[in-house]
Design a protein around this motif. Sequence first.
Motif, PDB file in Angstrom:
ATOM      1  N   GLU A 171      14.236   8.526 124.250  1.00 39.49           N
ATOM      2  CA  GLU A 171      13.898   8.557 122.981  1.00 39.49           C
ATOM      3  C   GLU A 171      12.581   7.709 122.991  1.00 39.49           C
ATOM      4  O   GLU A 171      11.695   8.097 122.142  1.00 39.49           O
ATOM      5  CB  GLU A 171      14.819   7.631 121.900  1.00 39.49           C
ATOM      6  CG  GLU A 171      16.065   9.048 121.595  1.00 39.49           C
ATOM      7  CD  GLU A 171      16.740   8.471 120.336  1.00 39.49           C
ATOM      8  OE1 GLU A 171      16.480   7.296 119.743  1.00 39.49           O
ATOM      9  OE2 GLU A 171      17.628   9.205 119.729  1.00 39.49           O
ATOM     10  N   GLN A 172      12.600   6.474 123.564  1.00 38.81           N
ATOM     11  CA  GLN A 172      11.442   5.714 123.409  1.00 38.81           C
ATOM     12  C   GLN A 172      10.192   6.224 124.312  1.00 38.81           C
ATOM     13  O   GLN A 172       9.147   6.095 123.906  1.00 38.81           O
ATOM     14  CB  GLN A 172      11.759   4.239 124.194  1.00 38.81           C
ATOM     15  CG  GLN A 172      10.821   3.131 124.234  1.00 38.81           C
ATOM     16  CD  GLN A 172      10.256   2.930 122.800  1.00 38.81           C
ATOM     17  OE1 GLN A 172      11.004   3.113 121.726  1.00 38.81           O
ATOM     18  NE2 GLN A 172       8.875   2.812 122.269  1.00 38.81           N
ATOM     19  N   ARG A 175       8.562   8.411 122.006  1.00 38.91           N
ATOM     20  CA  ARG A 175       7.799   7.574 121.139  1.00 38.91           C
ATOM     21  C   ARG A 175       6.624   6.974 121.749  1.00 38.91           C
ATOM     22  O   ARG A 175       5.515   7.255 121.255  1.00 38.91           O
ATOM     23  CB  ARG A 175       8.765   6.391 120.573  1.00 38.91           C
ATOM     24  CG  ARG A 175       9.861   6.624 119.693  1.00 38.91           C
ATOM     25  CD  ARG A 175      10.208   5.469 119.147  1.00 38.91           C
ATOM     26  NE  ARG A 175      11.753   5.805 118.631  1.00 38.91           N
ATOM     27  CZ  ARG A 175      12.908   5.469 119.389  1.00 38.91           C
ATOM     28  NH1 ARG A 175      12.789   4.681 120.325  1.00 38.91           N
ATOM     29  NH2 ARG A 175      13.969   5.877 118.920  1.00 38.91           N
ATOM     30  N   ASN A 176       6.557   6.524 122.963  1.00 36.77           N
ATOM     31  CA  ASN A 176       5.505   6.167 123.783  1.00 36.77           C
ATOM     32  C   ASN A 176       4.529   7.273 123.920  1.00 36.77           C
ATOM     33  O   ASN A 176       3.049   7.037 123.658  1.00 36.77           O
ATOM     34  CB  ASN A 176       6.039   5.912 125.206  1.00 36.77           C
ATOM     35  CG  ASN A 176       6.674   4.474 125.203  1.00 36.77           C
ATOM     36  OD1 ASN A 176       6.678   3.772 124.166  1.00 36.77           O
ATOM     37  ND2 ASN A 176       7.294   4.182 126.358  1.00 36.77           N
ATOM     38  N   SER A 194       5.686  -5.837 125.959  1.00 36.69           N
ATOM     39  CA  SER A 194       7.133  -5.594 126.868  1.00 36.69           C
ATOM     40  C   SER A 194       6.899  -6.181 128.344  1.00 36.69           C
ATOM     41  O   SER A 194       8.197  -6.231 128.954  1.00 36.69           O
ATOM     42  CB  SER A 194       7.412  -4.195 127.044  1.00 36.69           C
ATOM     43  OG  SER A 194       6.405  -3.475 127.921  1.00 36.69           O
ATOM     44  N   LYS A 213      12.377   2.777 129.811  1.00 32.08           N
ATOM     45  CA  LYS A 213      11.617   1.952 128.947  1.00 32.08           C
ATOM     46  C   LYS A 213      12.319   1.224 127.513  1.00 32.08           C
ATOM     47  O   LYS A 213      11.653   1.250 126.639  1.00 32.08           O
ATOM     48  CB  LYS A 213      10.449   3.026 128.477  1.00 32.08           C
ATOM     49  CG  LYS A 213       9.637   3.577 129.410  1.00 32.08           C
ATOM     50  CD  LYS A 213       9.077   2.532 130.384  1.00 32.08           C
ATOM     51  CE  LYS A 213       8.159   3.489 131.541  1.00 32.08           C
ATOM     52  NZ  LYS A 213       7.801   2.235 132.574  1.00 32.08           N
ATOM     53  N   TYR A 214      13.377   0.857 127.767  1.00 28.14           N
ATOM     54  CA  TYR A 214      14.323   0.057 126.692  1.00 28.14           C
ATOM     55  C   TYR A 214      13.735  -0.922 126.337  1.00 28.14           C
ATOM     56  O   TYR A 214      13.566  -1.337 125.195  1.00 28.14           O
ATOM     57  CB  TYR A 214      15.699   0.098 127.061  1.00 28.14           C
ATOM     58  CG  TYR A 214      16.372  -0.402 126.096  1.00 28.14           C
ATOM     59  CD1 TYR A 214      16.562   0.311 124.963  1.00 28.14           C
ATOM     60  CD2 TYR A 214      17.190  -1.524 126.215  1.00 28.14           C
ATOM     61  CE1 TYR A 214      17.568   0.006 123.811  1.00 28.14           C
ATOM     62  CE2 TYR A 214      18.085  -1.788 125.151  1.00 28.14           C
ATOM     63  CZ  TYR A 214      18.145  -0.938 123.960  1.00 28.14           C
ATOM     64  OH  TYR A 214      18.942  -1.404 122.970  1.00 28.14           O
ATOM     65  N   GLU A 217      11.272  -0.445 123.398  1.00 28.11           N
ATOM     66  CA  GLU A 217      11.883  -0.053 122.447  1.00 28.11           C
ATOM     67  C   GLU A 217      12.609  -1.262 121.803  1.00 28.11           C
ATOM     68  O   GLU A 217      12.088  -1.439 120.542  1.00 28.11           O
ATOM     69  CB  GLU A 217      13.252   0.788 122.733  1.00 28.11           C
ATOM     70  CG  GLU A 217      14.037   1.184 121.290  1.00 28.11           C
ATOM     71  CD  GLU A 217      15.339   2.030 121.549  1.00 28.11           C
ATOM     72  OE1 GLU A 217      16.518   1.702 120.953  1.00 28.11           O
ATOM     73  OE2 GLU A 217      15.211   2.972 122.246  1.00 28.11           O
ATOM     74  N   ARG A 221      11.826  -2.491 118.049  1.00 27.17           N
ATOM     75  CA  ARG A 221      12.876  -3.019 117.209  1.00 27.17           C
ATOM     76  C   ARG A 221      12.559  -4.260 116.587  1.00 27.17           C
ATOM     77  O   ARG A 221      12.672  -4.436 115.306  1.00 27.17           O
ATOM     78  CB  ARG A 221      14.309  -3.027 118.083  1.00 27.17           C
ATOM     79  CG  ARG A 221      14.874  -1.633 118.251  1.00 27.17           C
ATOM     80  CD  ARG A 221      16.378  -2.139 119.072  1.00 27.17           C
ATOM     81  NE  ARG A 221      17.022  -0.741 119.351  1.00 27.17           N
ATOM     82  CZ  ARG A 221      18.008  -0.350 118.652  1.00 27.17           C
ATOM     83  NH1 ARG A 221      18.385  -1.148 117.709  1.00 27.17           N
ATOM     84  NH2 ARG A 221      18.703   0.857 118.987  1.00 27.17           N
ATOM     85  N   THR A 244      11.429   5.623 115.073  1.00 28.94           N
ATOM     86  CA  THR A 244      10.156   6.623 115.157  1.00 28.94           C
ATOM     87  C   THR A 244       9.593   6.564 113.702  1.00 28.94           C
ATOM     88  O   THR A 244       8.210   6.492 113.870  1.00 28.94           O
ATOM     89  CB  THR A 244      10.456   7.959 115.615  1.00 28.94           C
ATOM     90  OG1 THR A 244      11.331   7.866 116.843  1.00 28.94           O
ATOM     91  CG2 THR A 244       9.493   9.064 115.711  1.00 28.94           C
TER      92      THR A 244
END
Length: 363
Positions: A171-172, A175-176, A194, A213-214, A217, A221, A244
């Motif tokens: 998911e990230q 988004r990236n 990050s 790539k958490y 995220e 967050r 998102t």
Amino acid sequence: MPLEQEVLEGRQEIHTDAYSMSIGEIVNLYRDGELEIHPEFQREFRWKLSQKSRLIESILLGIPLPSIFVAQRNDGVWDVVDGLQRISTILSFMGELLDESGCKVEQLVLEKTPYLPSLEGVSWDNGMPDDLKRAFKREKFDVKIIKKESDENAKFELFQRLNTGGAGLSEQEVRNCLLLMVNRKSYEWLKERSKNENFINCLNLTDRLIDEKYEMELVLRFICIVKYDKSAPIDDEDMGPFLTTQMKRLMVDNDFAFENETKLFDTTFNILARLKGEDAFRRYSQPKQKHEGQFSVSLFECISAGVAFAIQQGQTEVEISSKLSTLVVTLADNPNFNEATKHGMRGINRLPKLVDLARELFR
């Protein structure tokens, strides 16, 4: 609104076109800078050599391949939306793929495949006959083009639908890619945060989470929680879509206060790293008198947000550190925290409870 009207309005948001293009034409577009696959997201390391070899085998055998989706930017360049792994494998095999610094990546050397065992050890410049090279470059893809006139939200939606689920992007990573396509400055900011040394030192992530790539995220967050507005209704049903949506709202527009947000982020994790380091977001066992277990996203959300709120209120680092030193060993036993994070509680429902708790604990 009648279904017919909804369909009509939805169709008006997305303008598309389609071409049948040879591999040679696609490679030429890439060479000329008219096709962008974003080296940051080539992710060819996610494909095993066997998968890459099977793709080349399919092309040589003339097996039809799925369509490639691209989004046309305002400058006319095509961003690859779906098909990135296939294109990067082809470019790598032909010796045309560039890394992030603009240098050519070493040519892909194939392994044997079920139908073409003689591919073992073959590369474009070593073992590939000229007639097969010509035939390879003439093979075609159907290219679906999302035109620049399309609504940006529609592009986001299409990219997500094509790149989530199965063995695709996390998911990230989705988004990236979205952020990179529409606001590179915000993407670079997220990526740079990050890598913050204090931030990294506070995390205790598995290799799998890092690979997905958490850590990026978690930066997102943090931003979404600190800027969370309880008066604004949440339309998303889960935390992933919420992140998102908030990323698009907060970071796509040009109003994002990079300097202020950088200072808040860096100060927050400077305090956390100095006081607790990798134990900052691990549960504390009272019987054992020590932190144990893996990184807890619930502790991260509550503690990092609380420290940030305290900074915004003008509290000194001494004041914040005093509260924090007690909190990191007592929070896991806090009844309000346990209620907000009990088993079965979805992240999207946990969020407002943890925001309220963070504000209360660091008031």
